[in-house]
Design a protein around this motif. Structure first.
Motif, PDB file in Angstrom:
ATOM      1  N   TRP A  68       0.825  -1.210   0.000  1.00 41.90           N
ATOM      2  CA  TRP A  68       0.000   0.000   0.000  1.00 41.90           C
ATOM      3  C   TRP A  68       0.856   1.255   0.000  1.00 41.90           C
ATOM      4  O   TRP A  68       0.565   2.238  -0.669  1.00 41.90           O
ATOM      5  CB  TRP A  68      -0.902  -0.052   1.230  1.00 41.90           C
ATOM      6  N   TRP A  69       1.974   1.213   0.738  1.00 39.21           N
ATOM      7  CA  TRP A  69       2.845   2.389   0.825  1.00 39.21           C
ATOM      8  C   TRP A  69       3.538   2.700  -0.497  1.00 39.21           C
ATOM      9  O   TRP A  69       4.030   3.798  -0.702  1.00 39.21           O
ATOM     10  CB  TRP A  69       3.901   2.161   1.920  1.00 39.21           C
ATOM     11  N   MET A  71       5.221   5.182   5.974  1.00 37.54           N
ATOM     12  CA  MET A  71       3.938   4.501   5.822  1.00 37.54           C
ATOM     13  C   MET A  71       4.110   2.996   6.087  1.00 37.54           C
ATOM     14  O   MET A  71       3.258   2.363   6.717  1.00 37.54           O
ATOM     15  CB  MET A  71       3.388   4.723   4.412  1.00 37.54           C
ATOM     16  N   ARG A  72       5.223   2.431   5.620  1.00 40.23           N
ATOM     17  CA  ARG A  72       5.481   1.009   5.882  1.00 40.23           C
ATOM     18  C   ARG A  72       5.699   0.767   7.374  1.00 40.23           C
ATOM     19  O   ARG A  72       5.197  -0.215   7.928  1.00 40.23           O
ATOM     20  CB  ARG A  72       6.701   0.530   5.095  1.00 40.23           C
ATOM     21  N   ASP A  73       6.410   1.674   8.023  1.00 42.49           N
ATOM     22  CA  ASP A  73       6.646   1.532   9.464  1.00 42.49           C
ATOM     23  C   ASP A  73       5.326   1.553  10.240  1.00 42.49           C
ATOM     24  O   ASP A  73       5.151   0.804  11.213  1.00 42.49           O
ATOM     25  CB  ASP A  73       7.556   2.658   9.967  1.00 42.49           C
ATOM     26  N   ARG A 100      -2.272  -4.648   2.117  1.00 44.04           N
ATOM     27  CA  ARG A 100      -3.292  -4.619   1.065  1.00 44.04           C
ATOM     28  C   ARG A 100      -4.671  -4.381   1.664  1.00 44.04           C
ATOM     29  O   ARG A 100      -5.507  -3.681   1.094  1.00 44.04           O
ATOM     30  CB  ARG A 100      -3.278  -5.931   0.274  1.00 44.04           C
ATOM     31  N   VAL A 101      -4.920  -4.983   2.832  1.00 44.55           N
ATOM     32  CA  VAL A 101      -6.200  -4.750   3.515  1.00 44.55           C
ATOM     33  C   VAL A 101      -6.329  -3.278   3.903  1.00 44.55           C
ATOM     34  O   VAL A 101      -7.375  -2.656   3.727  1.00 44.55           O
ATOM     35  CB  VAL A 101      -6.317  -5.656   4.758  1.00 44.55           C
ATOM     36  N   ILE A 102      -5.251  -2.707   4.437  1.00 42.51           N
ATOM     37  CA  ILE A 102      -5.262  -1.281   4.780  1.00 42.51           C
ATOM     38  C   ILE A 102      -5.574  -0.445   3.549  1.00 42.51           C
ATOM     39  O   ILE A 102      -6.381   0.488   3.591  1.00 42.51           O
ATOM     40  CB  ILE A 102      -3.900  -0.845   5.372  1.00 42.51           C
ATOM     41  N   ASP A 150      -4.665   8.456  -5.846  1.00 43.54           N
ATOM     42  CA  ASP A 150      -4.482   7.337  -4.916  1.00 43.54           C
ATOM     43  C   ASP A 150      -5.162   6.074  -5.414  1.00 43.54           C
ATOM     44  O   ASP A 150      -4.799   4.965  -4.998  1.00 43.54           O
ATOM     45  CB  ASP A 150      -5.041   7.695  -3.533  1.00 43.54           C
ATOM     46  N   TYR A 151      -6.157   6.229  -6.278  1.00 45.91           N
ATOM     47  CA  TYR A 151      -6.882   5.072  -6.810  1.00 45.91           C
ATOM     48  C   TYR A 151      -6.204   4.514  -8.063  1.00 45.91           C
ATOM     49  O   TYR A 151      -6.667   3.539  -8.646  1.00 45.91           O
ATOM     50  CB  TYR A 151      -8.323   5.454  -7.135  1.00 45.91           C
TER      51      TYR A 151
END
Length: 213
Positions: A5-6, A28-30, A65-67, A186-187
């Motif tokens: 996601w990040w 964002m990954r953290d 991916r859920v986030i 973002d999409y």
């Protein structure tokens, strides 16, 4: 997409390309890693073997991916307060002079009107998530102050023809075309709906209908 996601979220306008963007994506990954750690610890409290039974569900890749799906598709919802349900059940179950009511009575007095405040949050709805975006949509999500069932409600903004695809605007439809397209990045696409195409060409477009109450 199999990217985290990040990696797929659009770079904010106030984040510089290059090193600044790398630092943004690392942060964002953290956040995802830290959040997953809290989730794993919480799940283990109720069932210490659940993580071992479903190892694939608790990897940072799947969790991210859920986030991402939730971030892009969630809707604001409200549900009735469980505290209110508790006190209503106590009132219906026990006599006024019972030991139970002698305990719940002072608690209710201390909470005053706050006991019935609904719980507000966000929800993820599979069907609503399949509705495509259009900046002049024919439906819109509706959340009334009195809605406390946590349901997803889409209402028609204008007359919808038989067989016409239902569309909603993923972002603020009152923003100008540049702002809408920036948010929609973002999409993973640049909006090319009829309204965006006309506005980007400087033609403008009369809006069709208005929100229903």
């Amino acid at each position: 997409s199999r990217e985290g996601w990040w990696e797929t979220v659009a770079r904010p306008a106030d984040v510089a390309a290059g090193k600044g963007e790398d630092e943004f994506r690392d942060s964002m990954r953290d956040i995802a890693v830290e959040s997953l750690g809290l989730l794993r610890a919480t799940v283990a409290l109720s069932d210490v073997n659940s993580i071992d039974r479903y190892p694939g569900l608790f990897t940072v890749e799947v969790y991210a991916r859920v986030i991402g799906m939730f971030e892009l598709n969630n809707l604001e919802i409200a549900v009735a307060s469980p505290v209110e349900d508790y006190f209503l059940t106590a009132d219906e179950t026990f006599p006024e002079d019972s030991p139970e009511r002698l305990i719940t009575g002072p608690l209710l007095d201390a909470l005053d009107v706050g006991y019935c405040t609904p719980c507000e949050g966000t929800g993820f709805f599979a069907l609503q998530s399949c509705v495509n975006s259009d900046c002049d949509p024919n439906v819109a999500p509706l959340k009334d102050d009195g809605d406390r069932d946590g349901a997803c409600v889409l209402v028609a903004k204008r007359r919808v023809k038989k067989g016409e695809e239902l569309t909603m605007c993923y972002v603020d439809e009152d923003a100008d075309v540049r702002e809408r397209r920036a948010e929609l990045a973002d999409y993973g696409f640049e909006c090319a709906c009829e309204r965006c195409a006309r506005e980007s060409a400087g033609l403008g477009q009369a809006r069709r209908g208005c929100k229903t109450k």
